[in-house]
Scaffold this motif. Sequence first.
Motif, PDB file in Angstrom:
ATOM      1  N   UNK A  97       0.824  -1.206   0.000  1.00 37.33           N
ATOM      2  CA  UNK A  97       0.000   0.000   0.000  1.00 37.33           C
ATOM      3  C   UNK A  97       0.860   1.258   0.000  1.00 37.33           C
ATOM      4  N   UNK A  98       1.954   1.233   0.775  1.00 44.38           N
ATOM      5  CA  UNK A  98       2.781   2.421   0.972  1.00 44.38           C
ATOM      6  C   UNK A  98       4.169   2.255   0.354  1.00 44.38           C
ATOM      7  N   UNK A  99       4.219   1.842  -0.901  1.00 44.13           N
ATOM      8  CA  UNK A  99       5.501   1.706  -1.583  1.00 44.13           C
ATOM      9  C   UNK A  99       6.021   3.080  -1.999  1.00 44.13           C
ATOM     10  N   UNK A 100       7.318   3.188  -2.207  1.00 42.89           N
ATOM     11  CA  UNK A 100       7.964   4.455  -2.571  1.00 42.89           C
ATOM     12  C   UNK A 100       7.268   5.070  -3.780  1.00 42.89           C
ATOM     13  N   UNK A 101       6.950   6.354  -3.667  1.00 47.98           N
ATOM     14  CA  UNK A 101       6.322   7.090  -4.753  1.00 47.98           C
ATOM     15  C   UNK A 101       4.802   7.111  -4.713  1.00 47.98           C
ATOM     16  N   UNK A 102       4.200   6.293  -3.868  1.00 46.63           N
ATOM     17  CA  UNK A 102       2.738   6.260  -3.763  1.00 46.63           C
ATOM     18  C   UNK A 102       2.221   7.608  -3.280  1.00 46.63           C
ATOM     19  N   UNK A 103       1.170   8.108  -3.937  1.00 41.91           N
ATOM     20  CA  UNK A 103       0.544   9.364  -3.537  1.00 41.91           C
ATOM     21  C   UNK A 103      -0.842   9.099  -2.978  1.00 41.91           C
ATOM     22  N   UNK A 104      -1.244   9.923  -2.041  1.00 38.87           N
ATOM     23  CA  UNK A 104      -2.562   9.791  -1.428  1.00 38.87           C
ATOM     24  C   UNK A 104      -2.692  10.773  -0.289  1.00 38.87           C
ATOM     25  N   UNK A 105      -3.432  10.377   0.735  1.00 45.97           N
ATOM     26  CA  UNK A 105      -3.698  11.246   1.884  1.00 45.97           C
ATOM     27  C   UNK A 105      -3.579  10.450   3.171  1.00 45.97           C
TER      28      UNK A 105
END
Length: 164
Positions: A97-105
């Motif tokens: 879910x939180x791999x390098x480069x992941x964008x979100x909030x």
Amino acid sequence: MAGQTTSQQRFMRRGVTKFFFLDKITSGGVPSREDLAAGTDLSAFISDVEGFALENTPIETPDMASDFTSNIPGEDKADNSSLTFYEDKVSDTIEELLSKGTEGYVVILRKGDVATSKSMDSFPVRVGSRSATYTAGAEPAKFKVSFNITDRPQLDAAVPAKGE
């Protein structure tokens, strides 16, 4: 508040505050109940939190009339922010879910999921790094996810009522 006696119900964040990761927010920066339901509740996996705060860098304004250096508000910026998670021996769900480069909030319900409480903060983020932490000590395996805050966070929003 001068002259008034006020009572205050203090609380410990652990067991109350909720942390969510959302891929997107559909309504102008403030998460809806649908957005929260579509997100991932990270609360049970977090061992430590750093940052997720907005700070102001004051600008000094000295003048020749005084030996005191006053200041005015300057630019706002977000602290370096990270979440440390317990590592799961059999599942990679949080790492994926939180791999390098992941964008979100990263959305934080500071006082818990209390409808209409103005205690919801939403930080637009990009995962800058994710790395395992190593120790020879007798403690659980963990990994740390560092986030870059990519835009001004939405602070003190009302927690949406259930069914909204």
